[in-house]
Write a protein that holds these residues in place. Structure first.
Motif, PDB file in Angstrom:
ATOM      1  N   HIS A  49       1.063  -0.856  -0.177  1.00  0.00           N
ATOM      2  CA  HIS A  49       0.110   0.036   0.269  1.00  0.00           C
ATOM      3  C   HIS A  49       0.558   1.533  -0.045  1.00  0.00           C
ATOM      4  N   ALA A  50       1.040   1.949  -1.011  1.00  0.00           N
ATOM      5  CA  ALA A  50       1.726   3.020  -1.169  1.00  0.00           C
ATOM      6  C   ALA A  50       0.974   3.854  -1.698  1.00  0.00           C
ATOM      7  N   PRO A  51       1.613   5.127  -1.209  1.00  0.00           N
ATOM      8  CA  PRO A  51       1.291   6.457  -1.313  1.00  0.00           C
ATOM      9  C   PRO A  51       0.937   6.885  -2.070  1.00  0.00           C
ATOM     10  N   ASP A  52       0.183   7.891  -2.973  1.00  0.00           N
ATOM     11  CA  ASP A  52      -0.550   7.895  -4.313  1.00  0.00           C
ATOM     12  C   ASP A  52       0.256   8.525  -5.094  1.00  0.00           C
ATOM     13  N   GLY A  53       0.845   8.015  -6.233  1.00  0.00           N
ATOM     14  CA  GLY A  53       1.651   7.951  -7.424  1.00  0.00           C
ATOM     15  C   GLY A  53       2.861   8.063  -7.255  1.00  0.00           C
ATOM     16  N   TRP A  54       2.860   7.331  -6.183  1.00  0.00           N
ATOM     17  CA  TRP A  54       4.672   6.410  -6.077  1.00  0.00           C
ATOM     18  C   TRP A  54       4.389   5.369  -6.719  1.00  0.00           C
ATOM     19  N   ARG A  55       5.991   4.836  -7.543  1.00  0.00           N
ATOM     20  CA  ARG A  55       5.868   3.779  -8.207  1.00  0.00           C
ATOM     21  C   ARG A  55       6.591   2.562  -7.039  1.00  0.00           C
ATOM     22  N   VAL A  56       5.650   1.549  -7.517  1.00  0.00           N
ATOM     23  CA  VAL A  56       6.504   0.256  -6.788  1.00  0.00           C
ATOM     24  C   VAL A  56       7.052  -0.996  -7.339  1.00  0.00           C
ATOM     25  N   VAL A  57       8.581  -0.961  -7.034  1.00  0.00           N
ATOM     26  CA  VAL A  57       9.077  -1.887  -8.104  1.00  0.00           C
ATOM     27  C   VAL A  57       9.694  -3.197  -7.352  1.00  0.00           C
ATOM     28  N   SER A  58       9.460  -4.361  -8.137  1.00  0.00           N
ATOM     29  CA  SER A  58       9.606  -5.539  -7.555  1.00  0.00           C
ATOM     30  C   SER A  58       9.968  -6.593  -8.065  1.00  0.00           C
ATOM     31  N   GLY A  59      11.386  -7.613  -7.703  1.00  0.00           N
ATOM     32  CA  GLY A  59      11.760  -8.711  -8.175  1.00  0.00           C
ATOM     33  C   GLY A  59      10.507  -9.371  -8.760  1.00  0.00           C
ATOM     34  N   TRP A  60       9.488  -9.639  -7.522  1.00  0.00           N
ATOM     35  CA  TRP A  60       8.716 -10.559  -7.603  1.00  0.00           C
ATOM     36  C   TRP A  60       7.124 -10.986  -8.680  1.00  0.00           C
ATOM     37  N   ARG A  61       6.685 -11.884  -9.127  1.00  0.00           N
ATOM     38  CA  ARG A  61       5.560 -11.933 -10.215  1.00  0.00           C
ATOM     39  C   ARG A  61       4.242 -10.899  -9.505  1.00  0.00           C
ATOM     40  N   GLY A  62       3.506 -10.281 -10.246  1.00  0.00           N
ATOM     41  CA  GLY A  62       2.421  -9.018 -10.014  1.00  0.00           C
ATOM     42  C   GLY A  62       2.611  -8.312 -10.905  1.00  0.00           C
ATOM     43  N   GLU A  63       1.120  -7.260 -10.019  1.00  0.00           N
ATOM     44  CA  GLU A  63       2.123  -5.546 -10.983  1.00  0.00           C
ATOM     45  C   GLU A  63       0.543  -5.123  -9.490  1.00  0.00           C
ATOM     46  N   GLY A  64       0.687  -3.645  -9.506  1.00  0.00           N
ATOM     47  CA  GLY A  64      -0.172  -2.634  -9.285  1.00  0.00           C
ATOM     48  C   GLY A  64       0.354  -3.118  -7.890  1.00  0.00           C
ATOM     49  N   ASP A  65      -0.568  -3.769  -7.120  1.00  0.00           N
ATOM     50  CA  ASP A  65      -0.362  -3.564  -5.065  1.00  0.00           C
ATOM     51  C   ASP A  65       0.157  -5.016  -4.951  1.00  0.00           C
ATOM     52  N   LEU A  66       0.157  -5.827  -5.862  1.00  0.00           N
ATOM     53  CA  LEU A  66       0.101  -7.563  -5.415  1.00  0.00           C
ATOM     54  C   LEU A  66       1.113  -7.995  -6.016  1.00  0.00           C
ATOM     55  N   PHE A  67       1.618  -8.551  -5.304  1.00  0.00           N
ATOM     56  CA  PHE A  67       2.687  -9.736  -5.721  1.00  0.00           C
ATOM     57  C   PHE A  67       2.918 -10.729  -5.427  1.00  0.00           C
TER      58      PHE A  67
END
Length: 332
Positions: free
Chosen positions: A18-36
């Motif tokens: 749950h990132a603040p509005d306008g923030w970009r989340v970067v992850s090496g896991w599968r998934g997109e949006g707020d679910l990985f």
């Protein structure tokens, strides 16, 4: 690690961000949006999870892997210089050791505080670069990046003695970077810098690298044999193998053999005795003598040792550079 070694299946995991509005989340896991969804426990602990409002994103593919970079802040080099170094580190490593063991490699670049020591770290498929705002992407930092990328193979695909995973990786990274830049002087500089640090380690002629590691001695990587003597061990073993085979074989052949062994095991662990067997079977008596002295023994490594090994590996002679006044670094 316990799940991997026992062969038991990993529990299914989902991570909500749950990132603040306008923030970009970067992850090496599968998934997109707020679910990985991490693939397994190694993926959970070894992948990137980062978020910021000002990430600049880049991506590409090389060496059998896709890569992506999320970077924020400004430094004394442009983003294209960093992406070129990333491409080279993956591509050169893959040319040497085989395709990347990770399908997607994620790099994140953040800003450290001015005056703080810069650093880097590596997970199963992620590499973090924490650098000062005034950092210049020159030899030391580029070498760090190549080193961390190589951990996808040494430390990821294969686990073993720390002097190999850290020290020999440092040597291979230096050689690959110097080859990419077509500057063998860079390899010489980094090896002599490692020698200078090694000469300042008080226990260098009292403990082997394995004994130091077994005692769990702490300190910066400039203060530990597994890093500094480990890098020099890589250089000296490489030179001995080349000499013993009339330049037909090298440490690269040993590296590929060890990775083959690791891939047959759930633990991915290669024992030191197996490294020795691979070195000696590849390089013969010359390699056996260097192993006995440098890995099994505690006899001091000298400037002459490093100079002779560099000439064997590069075909050029390099005089030891002078030490900068009041500093641990060498003059370039």
């Amino acid at each position: 690690t316990a799940y991997r070694k026992s062969g038991r299946p990993y529990p299914a995991l989902r991570v909500y961000v749950h990132a603040p509005d306008g923030w970009r989340v970067v992850s090496g896991w599968r998934g997109e949006g707020d679910l990985f969804e991490p693939d397994d426990g190694d993926d959970l602990l070894g992948s990137t999870l980062a978020a910021a409002a000002d990430f600049r994103l880049y991506e590409g593919s090389t060496g059998g892997a896709s890569w992506r970079l999320a970077i924020r802040g400004r430094r004394y080099f442009d983003d294209s210089t960093l992406t070129a170094t990333i491409r080279a580190s993956i591509g050169r490593a893959a040319d040497l050791l085989g395709p990347s063991p990770t399908a997607t490699v994620t790099y994140t670049g953040d800003l450290g505080r001015k005056g703080r020591t810069s650093g880097s770290l590596q997970g199963k498929s992620s590499i973090g670069l924490l650098w000062e705002p005034g950092e210049v992407l020159e030899l030391a930092r580029s070498h760090d990046l190549f080193h961390e990328t190589l951990h996808l193979w040494f430390g990821g695909l294969m686990e073993s003695e720390r002097w190999w995973i850290e020290g020999v990786t440092d040597y291979v990274a230096a050689r690959l970077f110097a080859a990419w830049q077509e500057r063998p002087d860079d390899l010489a500089h980094l090896c002599y810098q490692s020698l200078r640090n090694y000469q300042g380690i008080e226990h260098r002629t009292r403990l082997t690298m394995a004994e130091e590691n077994n005692r769990r001695m702490g300190g910066d990587n400039t203060d530990l044999l597994v890093y500094r003597k480990g890098m020099l061990a890589g250089l000296l073993l490489d030179a001995a193998i080349r000499q013993g085979t009339n330049d037909r074989r090298s440490l690269d052949d040993v590296s590929r053999r060890l990775l083959q062994i690791a891939q047959t095991r759930t633990s991915r662990m290669v024992r030191e005795t197996e490294i020795r067997d691979a070195v000696v079977s590849t390089g013969g008596e010359a390699a056996r003598r260097v192993w006995a002295r440098v890995v099994d023994g505690t006899e001091a490594i000298t400037e002459d040792d490093v100079s002779a090994a560099l000439q064997t590996v590069t075909g050029r002679a390099f005089a030891p550079p002078a030490l900068a006044k009041g500093r641990k670094e060498l003059v370039r």
